[in-house]
Design a protein around this motif. Structure first.
Motif, PDB file in Angstrom:
ATOM      1  N   THR B   9     -29.684  29.103 -12.512  1.00  0.00           N
ATOM      2  CA  THR B   9     -28.613  28.832 -13.463  1.00  0.00           C
ATOM      3  C   THR B   9     -27.268  29.122 -12.816  1.00  0.00           C
ATOM      4  OG1 THR B   9     -30.046  29.478 -15.289  1.00  0.00           O
ATOM      5  CG2 THR B   9     -27.697  29.414 -15.756  1.00  0.00           C
ATOM      6  N   ARG B  11     -23.079  29.411 -13.854  1.00  0.00           N
ATOM      7  CA  ARG B  11     -22.179  29.470 -15.018  1.00  0.00           C
ATOM      8  C   ARG B  11     -20.736  29.563 -14.585  1.00  0.00           C
ATOM      9  NH1 ARG B  11     -22.917  34.192 -18.108  1.00  0.00           N
ATOM     10  NH2 ARG B  11     -21.691  33.223 -19.753  1.00  0.00           N
ATOM     11  N   THR B  63     -30.006  24.735 -14.267  1.00  0.00           N
ATOM     12  CA  THR B  63     -29.097  24.626 -15.411  1.00  0.00           C
ATOM     13  C   THR B  63     -27.682  24.969 -14.952  1.00  0.00           C
ATOM     14  OG1 THR B  63     -30.886  25.387 -16.860  1.00  0.00           O
ATOM     15  CG2 THR B  63     -28.666  25.410 -17.774  1.00  0.00           C
ATOM     16  N   GLU B  65     -23.938  25.645 -16.661  1.00  0.00           N
ATOM     17  CA  GLU B  65     -23.193  25.781 -17.913  1.00  0.00           C
ATOM     18  C   GLU B  65     -21.723  26.009 -17.601  1.00  0.00           C
ATOM     19  OE1 GLU B  65     -26.863  28.091 -20.188  1.00  0.00           O
ATOM     20  OE2 GLU B  65     -25.009  29.153 -19.690  1.00  0.00           O
ATOM     21  N   ARG B  98     -24.596  21.648 -19.265  1.00  0.00           N
ATOM     22  CA  ARG B  98     -24.016  21.889 -20.598  1.00  0.00           C
ATOM     23  C   ARG B  98     -22.530  22.171 -20.413  1.00  0.00           C
ATOM     24  NH1 ARG B  98     -27.916  20.017 -21.533  1.00  0.00           N
ATOM     25  NH2 ARG B  98     -29.879  20.787 -22.357  1.00  0.00           N
TER      26      ARG B  98
END
Lengths: 196, 253
Positions: B9, B11, B63, B65, B98
């Protein structure tokens, strides 16, 4: 056709198959969801989000308006009246189709089959008119697509049932870049052959 | 031996720094997803996504974000193309993006191409949530197969919401195992590069952009909301980038 991408029965079949699994899949799910009683205003907005081409949005609303006239005359219904009031320029055709099926006492399966079939029958008859393709060849193309058409309709009904439970995001969003681009190319021609 | 995919992930949080610039209080990535802040311009912060490992491979789940808060301006690019490859782990790979852009904030999301290598299976989703006055430029480009290679299976979905209302929802599936007709005249017609750019600007409400055709393979299409979508197909990545750049330029700054 003008771009030379459809030249005979084989490429027509390939075109129809691609349209069936993209625009056809989405239209069938919209129609099935409308037939199940999902809010048609929300479905119409979902159709807009799945139709980037303004030419295709205008055409879908024109066809929706025409179908609305015929449906209200044949199967008068308060739901059809309400949708006609909400969208004086027409709602997306598959949404009207689903609501018309509902007014006629038909189910989601019928609505999905109609919408899926329409996604391939239009191009087939246009090819007969524009390319002088033998109508029997065009009909054979549609007959060969029948099993896939049934599957698309079944999946559309499944998706529509999920929409009832979870909302319109569960609708399929399958897109076909060349359908959108070609619609814009066609809309830019000085003389247009078809409205849709 | 049981082989499982990598989960990673990254971010990014961007916010106004109170001095006319954009601060990045969160900038973290792990495994194959590394983030680097590069020199920005004016009030805009810039971030590069650097692939620190190959992939995504089969079974991986990445992922990313990004949260751009009120008044911040962020531009994100990537250092190289992303290549989806077959892996030892079973199953498809997932890549989820996202993006949230608050009112008055701006995001330019301009990664390099995604290449679907033969035998790979990748499912990409991009969800963007915008406020009524957010600004966005987002590009995504897919290249089907490396040179003279059959592509893998690729499905990608792009959903853009403005003030909670879905403005665009598009899914494209191609490669072996995709629904029939994906390479036919309705969908890609043998083109090996496909891409789109979506531009969202509040001023499009008052001054909508006219639809425009760029050759036989690209169109600029005003959406039913404050946004324009450019969709293009091309023979290769270079030609695709050229037409998307041309379209973006025609929309002005």
């Amino acid at each position: 056709m003008k771009a030379g991408r459809i030249t005979g029965a084989a490429s027509l079949e390939d075109f129809c198959r691609g349209r069936l699994h993209t625009a056809g899949r989405v239209a069938a799910a919209l129609a099935a969801a409308a037939a199940l009683g999902v809010d048609p205003v929300e479905l119409d907005a979902a159709a807009d989000a799945r139709t980037p081409s303004p030419a295709l949005r205008v055409a879908a609303r024109k066809l929706g308006r025409q179908l609305m006239r015929a449906a209200r005359a044949t199967w008068p219904s308060g739901e059809l009246d309400a949708l006609a009031r909400e969208f004086p320029k027409g709602a997306h055709q598959p949404v009207v189709l689903g609501l018309a099926a509902r007014a006629a006492g038909l189910g989601a399966e019928d609505a999905a089959h109609c919408a899926a079939y329409e996604s391939v029958s239009g191009p087939a008859s246009a090819t007969v008119r524009l390319l002088s393709l033998d109508p029997f060849d065009a009909t054979a193309v549609l007959a060969r697509l029948a099993p896939e058409l049934d599957r698309v309709a079944d999946q559309a009904v499944e998706a529509a049932r999920e929409v009832v439970d979870t909302g319109v995001d569960a609708l399929p969003a399958a897109s076909a870049p060349l359908l959108e681009i070609s619609a814009e190319v066609h809309a830019a021609w000085p003389v247009r052959l078809f409205a849709s | 031996m049981i082989v499982s995919g990598v989960r990673a992930t990254a971010r990014i949080v961007a916010r106004e720094d109170g001095r006319g610039g954009t601060a990045l209080p969160v900038l973290e990535g792990d495994g194959p997803l590394a983030l680097r802040r590069t020199r920005g311009s004016g009030s805009e912060a810039r971030v590069m996504l650097v692939g620190a490992m190959s992939g995504p491979l089969g079974g991986d789940h990445f992922t990313v974000e990004t949260d751009v808060q009120a008044g911040a301006r962020l531009r994100v690019g990537s250092a190289a193309a992303t290549i989806a490859l077959p892996g030892q782990a079973k199953g498809e790979a997932r890549y989820d993006v996202r993006l949230t852009v608050a009112d008055g904030a701006e995001l330019h999301w301009l990664p390099e191409q995604l290449i679907s290598a033969g035998g790979s299976e990748l499912c990409v989703t991009t969800h963007v949530d915008l406020g009524a006055t957010s600004r966005l430029v987002l590009r995504e480009e897919q290249v089907l197969g490396r040179v003279r290679e059959e592509p893998g299976r690729l499905s990608s979905r792009l959903v853009v919401r403005v003030a909670g209302r879905t403005l665009l929802d598009q899914e494209l599936a191609c490669g072996p195992g995709a629904p029939g007709g994906w390479d036919g005249p309705a969908v890609l017609a043998g083109h090996r590069a496909v891409g789109q750019v979506i531009v969202v600007r509040p001023e499009f409400v008052a001054e909508p952009v006219a639809a425009q055709v760029l050759g036989e393979g690209a169109a600029v299409m005003p959406l039913a909301g404050p946004a324009v979508l450019v969709t293009a197909v091309a023979a290769d990545a270079l030609l695709l980038r050229r037409v998307l750049d041309e379209a973006l330029e025609s929309l002005g700054p």
